[in-house]
Write a protein that holds these residues in place. Sequence first.
Motif, PDB file in Angstrom:
ATOM      1  N   ARG A   6       0.829  -1.205   0.000  1.00  0.00           N
ATOM      2  CA  ARG A   6       0.000   0.000   0.000  1.00  0.00           C
ATOM      3  C   ARG A   6       0.862   1.254   0.000  1.00  0.00           C
ATOM      4  NH1 ARG A   6      -2.620  -1.121   4.131  1.00  0.00           N
ATOM      5  NH2 ARG A   6      -1.631   0.233   5.678  1.00  0.00           N
ATOM      6  N   ASN A   7       1.935   1.258   0.798  1.00  0.00           N
ATOM      7  CA  ASN A   7       2.827   2.414   0.821  1.00  0.00           C
ATOM      8  C   ASN A   7       3.567   2.573  -0.504  1.00  0.00           C
ATOM      9  OD1 ASN A   7       2.098   2.894   3.489  1.00  0.00           O
ATOM     10  ND2 ASN A   7       3.821   1.747   4.327  1.00  0.00           N
ATOM     11  N   ALA A   8       3.966   1.452  -1.111  1.00  0.00           N
ATOM     12  CA  ALA A   8       4.665   1.525  -2.402  1.00  0.00           C
ATOM     13  C   ALA A   8       3.733   2.037  -3.487  1.00  0.00           C
ATOM     14  CB  ALA A   8       5.225   0.152  -2.767  1.00  0.00           C
ATOM     15  N   TRP A   9       2.443   1.684  -3.407  1.00  0.00           N
ATOM     16  CA  TRP A   9       1.480   2.120  -4.422  1.00  0.00           C
ATOM     17  C   TRP A   9       1.323   3.647  -4.418  1.00  0.00           C
ATOM     18  CZ3 TRP A   9      -0.706  -0.451  -8.328  1.00  0.00           C
ATOM     19  CH2 TRP A   9      -1.791   0.130  -8.985  1.00  0.00           C
ATOM     20  N   ALA A  10       1.580   4.264  -3.280  1.00  0.00           N
ATOM     21  CA  ALA A  10       1.443   5.719  -3.181  1.00  0.00           C
ATOM     22  C   ALA A  10       2.579   6.465  -3.864  1.00  0.00           C
ATOM     23  CB  ALA A  10       1.369   6.138  -1.707  1.00  0.00           C
ATOM     24  N   ASP A  13       6.514   6.292  -9.108  1.00  0.00           N
ATOM     25  CA  ASP A  13       7.514   5.477  -9.789  1.00  0.00           C
ATOM     26  C   ASP A  13       7.343   3.997  -9.475  1.00  0.00           C
ATOM     27  OD1 ASP A  13       9.676   4.827 -11.326  1.00  0.00           O
ATOM     28  OD2 ASP A  13      11.155   5.223  -9.764  1.00  0.00           O
ATOM     29  N   LEU A  14       7.143   3.690  -8.197  1.00  0.00           N
ATOM     30  CA  LEU A  14       6.949   2.294  -7.794  1.00  0.00           C
ATOM     31  C   LEU A  14       5.613   1.755  -8.292  1.00  0.00           C
ATOM     32  CD1 LEU A  14       8.356   2.077  -4.155  1.00  0.00           C
ATOM     33  CD2 LEU A  14       9.378   1.284  -6.276  1.00  0.00           C
ATOM     34  N   ARG A  15       4.613   2.635  -8.370  1.00  0.00           N
ATOM     35  CA  ARG A  15       3.313   2.193  -8.880  1.00  0.00           C
ATOM     36  C   ARG A  15       3.439   1.732 -10.338  1.00  0.00           C
ATOM     37  NH1 ARG A  15       0.440   6.126  -7.163  1.00  0.00           N
ATOM     38  NH2 ARG A  15       0.435   7.444  -9.002  1.00  0.00           N
ATOM     39  N   LYS A  16       4.241   2.440 -11.126  1.00  0.00           N
ATOM     40  CA  LYS A  16       4.475   2.031 -12.511  1.00  0.00           C
ATOM     41  C   LYS A  16       5.163   0.671 -12.573  1.00  0.00           C
ATOM     42  CE  LYS A  16       4.801   6.725 -14.396  1.00  0.00           C
ATOM     43  NZ  LYS A  16       5.685   7.721 -15.061  1.00  0.00           N
ATOM     44  N   LYS A  17       6.144   0.459 -11.680  1.00  0.00           N
ATOM     45  CA  LYS A  17       6.844  -0.824 -11.654  1.00  0.00           C
ATOM     46  C   LYS A  17       5.893  -1.963 -11.275  1.00  0.00           C
ATOM     47  CE  LYS A  17      11.506   0.877 -10.550  1.00  0.00           C
ATOM     48  NZ  LYS A  17      12.232   0.138 -11.604  1.00  0.00           N
ATOM     49  N   GLY A 179      10.365  -3.897 -13.648  1.00  0.00           N
ATOM     50  CA  GLY A 179       9.349  -4.213 -12.657  1.00  0.00           C
ATOM     51  C   GLY A 179       9.918  -4.349 -11.262  1.00  0.00           C
ATOM     52  N   ILE A 180       9.233  -5.118 -10.441  1.00  0.00           N
ATOM     53  CA  ILE A 180       9.613  -5.344  -9.044  1.00  0.00           C
ATOM     54  C   ILE A 180       9.826  -6.838  -8.834  1.00  0.00           C
ATOM     55  CG2 ILE A 180       8.779  -5.330  -6.665  1.00  0.00           C
ATOM     56  CD1 ILE A 180       9.675  -2.648  -7.469  1.00  0.00           C
ATOM     57  N   GLY A 181      10.945  -7.189  -8.205  1.00  0.00           N
ATOM     58  CA  GLY A 181      11.226  -8.576  -7.871  1.00  0.00           C
ATOM     59  C   GLY A 181      12.028  -9.275  -8.946  1.00  0.00           C
ATOM     60  N   ASN A 182      12.372 -10.530  -8.654  1.00  0.00           N
ATOM     61  CA  ASN A 182      13.064 -11.372  -9.621  1.00  0.00           C
ATOM     62  C   ASN A 182      12.054 -11.924 -10.621  1.00  0.00           C
ATOM     63  OD1 ASN A 182      13.963 -14.285 -10.456  1.00  0.00           O
ATOM     64  ND2 ASN A 182      15.845 -13.227  -9.907  1.00  0.00           N
ATOM     65  N   GLY A 183      12.280 -11.663 -11.914  1.00  0.00           N
ATOM     66  CA  GLY A 183      11.281 -11.975 -12.924  1.00  0.00           C
ATOM     67  C   GLY A 183      10.891 -13.433 -12.986  1.00  0.00           C
ATOM     68  N   ILE A 184      11.881 -14.334 -13.042  1.00  0.00           N
ATOM     69  CA  ILE A 184      11.582 -15.766 -13.131  1.00  0.00           C
ATOM     70  C   ILE A 184      10.844 -16.232 -11.885  1.00  0.00           C
ATOM     71  CG2 ILE A 184      12.594 -18.049 -13.344  1.00  0.00           C
ATOM     72  CD1 ILE A 184      12.737 -16.364 -15.883  1.00  0.00           C
ATOM     73  N   SER A 185      11.265 -15.739 -10.722  1.00  0.00           N
ATOM     74  CA  SER A 185      10.586 -16.119  -9.475  1.00  0.00           C
ATOM     75  C   SER A 185       9.139 -15.635  -9.457  1.00  0.00           C
ATOM     76  CB  SER A 185      11.353 -15.548  -8.272  1.00  0.00           C
ATOM     77  OG  SER A 185      12.661 -16.057  -8.211  1.00  0.00           O
ATOM     78  N   ILE A 186       8.913 -14.427  -9.983  1.00  0.00           N
ATOM     79  CA  ILE A 186       7.552 -13.893 -10.031  1.00  0.00           C
ATOM     80  C   ILE A 186       6.659 -14.757 -10.913  1.00  0.00           C
ATOM     81  CG2 ILE A 186       6.159 -11.959 -10.851  1.00  0.00           C
ATOM     82  CD1 ILE A 186       7.460 -11.320  -8.243  1.00  0.00           C
ATOM     83  N   LEU A 187       7.181 -15.212 -12.060  1.00  0.00           N
ATOM     84  CA  LEU A 187       6.391 -16.062 -12.952  1.00  0.00           C
ATOM     85  C   LEU A 187       6.112 -17.422 -12.316  1.00  0.00           C
ATOM     86  CD1 LEU A 187       8.048 -15.247 -16.407  1.00  0.00           C
ATOM     87  CD2 LEU A 187       5.929 -14.339 -15.441  1.00  0.00           C
ATOM     88  N   LEU A 188       7.124 -17.967 -11.610  1.00  0.00           N
ATOM     89  CA  LEU A 188       6.891 -19.212 -10.865  1.00  0.00           C
ATOM     90  C   LEU A 188       5.810 -19.008  -9.810  1.00  0.00           C
ATOM     91  CD1 LEU A 188      10.421 -20.765 -10.180  1.00  0.00           C
ATOM     92  CD2 LEU A 188       8.537 -21.837 -11.389  1.00  0.00           C
ATOM     93  N   PHE A 189       5.906 -17.906  -9.086  1.00  0.00           N
ATOM     94  CA  PHE A 189       4.938 -17.565  -8.044  1.00  0.00           C
ATOM     95  C   PHE A 189       3.530 -17.477  -8.634  1.00  0.00           C
ATOM     96  CE2 PHE A 189       2.552 -14.332  -5.717  1.00  0.00           C
ATOM     97  CZ  PHE A 189       2.685 -14.756  -4.403  1.00  0.00           C
ATOM     98  N   LYS A 418      10.858  -7.276   0.534  1.00  0.00           N
ATOM     99  CA  LYS A 418      12.110  -6.615   0.900  1.00  0.00           C
ATOM    100  C   LYS A 418      12.579  -5.653  -0.187  1.00  0.00           C
ATOM    101  CE  LYS A 418      13.808 -10.277   3.962  1.00  0.00           C
ATOM    102  NZ  LYS A 418      14.827 -11.339   4.169  1.00  0.00           N
ATOM    103  N   GLN A 419      12.397  -6.037  -1.451  1.00  0.00           N
ATOM    104  CA  GLN A 419      12.779  -5.138  -2.540  1.00  0.00           C
ATOM    105  C   GLN A 419      11.938  -3.876  -2.535  1.00  0.00           C
ATOM    106  OE1 GLN A 419      13.460  -6.377  -6.497  1.00  0.00           O
ATOM    107  NE2 GLN A 419      14.492  -8.287  -5.961  1.00  0.00           N
ATOM    108  N   LEU A 420      10.643  -4.025  -2.270  1.00  0.00           N
ATOM    109  CA  LEU A 420       9.784  -2.840  -2.181  1.00  0.00           C
ATOM    110  C   LEU A 420      10.237  -1.929  -1.043  1.00  0.00           C
ATOM    111  CD1 LEU A 420       6.225  -4.331  -2.814  1.00  0.00           C
ATOM    112  CD2 LEU A 420       7.422  -2.683  -4.249  1.00  0.00           C
ATOM    113  N   GLU A 421      10.557  -2.523   0.106  1.00  0.00           N
ATOM    114  CA  GLU A 421      11.001  -1.714   1.250  1.00  0.00           C
ATOM    115  C   GLU A 421      12.306  -0.986   0.942  1.00  0.00           C
ATOM    116  OE1 GLU A 421      11.254  -4.466   4.446  1.00  0.00           O
ATOM    117  OE2 GLU A 421       9.074  -4.558   4.783  1.00  0.00           O
ATOM    118  N   SER A 422      13.249  -1.677   0.277  1.00  0.00           N
ATOM    119  CA  SER A 422      14.513  -1.023  -0.059  1.00  0.00           C
ATOM    120  C   SER A 422      14.304   0.084  -1.086  1.00  0.00           C
ATOM    121  CB  SER A 422      15.504  -2.062  -0.603  1.00  0.00           C
ATOM    122  OG  SER A 422      15.032  -2.641  -1.800  1.00  0.00           O
ATOM    123  N   GLN A 423      13.388  -0.128  -2.052  1.00  0.00           N
ATOM    124  CA  GLN A 423      13.093   0.917  -3.037  1.00  0.00           C
ATOM    125  C   GLN A 423      12.476   2.137  -2.359  1.00  0.00           C
ATOM    126  OE1 GLN A 423      13.426   1.053  -6.423  1.00  0.00           O
ATOM    127  NE2 GLN A 423      14.139  -1.005  -6.917  1.00  0.00           N
TER     128      GLN A 423
END
Length: 434
Positions: A6-10, A13-17, A179-189, A418-423
């Motif tokens: 929710r905080n990242a959506w605000a 730049d992160l919302r686009k990702k 985007g956000i996160g590791n791409g291959i992991s996101i597709l597996l997820f 964690k990636q969202l928090e670091s961004q």
Amino acid sequence: MFKTIRNAWAIPDLRKKILFTLLIVLVFRIGSVIPVPFLDMGALNTLMKGVDDSGSMLSYLNTLSGGAFSNATLFAMGVTPYINSSIILQLLCVAIPPLERMAKDGEVGRKKIGKITRYVTVILGLIQGAAYFWYLYRSNVTVYKSGFDLVYSAIIIILVFTAGTALMMWMGEQINNYGIGNGISILLFAGIIARFPYTISRLAGFWSTGLEGSTEMLVFVPLWVVIFLAVIWVITFMQDSERKIPIQYAKRVVGRKMYGGQSSHLPIKVALGGVLPIIFASSILSIPSTIQMFWQPKSGFWVSFFNAFSTEGWLYMVLYFIFILAFAYFYTAIQYNPIEMANNLKQNNGTIPGIRPGQPTVEFIQKILSRITLIGAMFLALIALVPLIYTAATGMTGLSMGGTSVIIIVGVALETSKQLESQMMMRHYKGFLD
């Protein structure tokens, strides 16, 4: 985690990702329902009806692809060829000196390794696509049975499977870049999460069976939910667990200034290999059941042999446990070099309190790695075996939520959070000039 999203959506730049990542996932799910040509879909549905209950490599591929494998769609091969390619290159970088030097050659070397990984992925995709076509042909699923039409349809089907793998690999890289996160992991997820409705429907079916007379299911279904939540909690706890080896840096005087003297630590994660030992072990042990599905013997010695490797048999579980431990130690051995770690400490004037530099430091690090690896391997074996034991004891087959799937789901969710928090932290940092 939801607060983080929710905080990242605000943040624009992160919302686009996030939107870009969701768009790629949407394209992946659309491609997962587009069937390849020249197949008899009725015969395919009949053939794949029990694939989730088989415990073979086919059920494993079907889970990772989000059901695309059993429907023979564009993304039927999923990202499995890419994962296998990455693992092969990772192992070869340890065994082949030129590749090892390339891997240590900074960003340029990593790009070269990435290019080789892509080529190997396409080759593995062709091989896996050809094997899948042969399985469909032997099972009378293909429309054409002989002649030029068969050859033409075979080429088209294999190329479509391979193209789907290459497209998924490209989409994963786009998520990495934009985007956000590791791409291959996101597709597996996304693929594994897509199987949740099927799992829920299976649970509902077992619950209905309990209401119709099998009263034990009224206990087994809620117990499965409790165990599932407990496994998620254990994985979350173990993913963040680490052993911190204390490091003390010696003081040194350079000119009129004194450097060093601070204390630090060397973190070693308990789950060193992540889900890879389970993937290795399950891939090897699924070979007999996969051969059985291709060969389909009717009686005799080979039927008993293949039944011994059923996921509900004790031999499978014992070998699964042993292989997970073996691959966990193997992966740790190729990822961590105690001699190199001790030399790096010595070069930076660092020591472990109470341990002399040199060989004693090497032996100390080896002992710590051995103990941590044992704990991590036992944890992985427990997570992998609990669903199998529960399925064998209760008969609740086809739930498609094994230990591998749950570890991937939890691991990807934690990593992305964690990636969202670091961004967000990076974008809120004011810097020295403000």
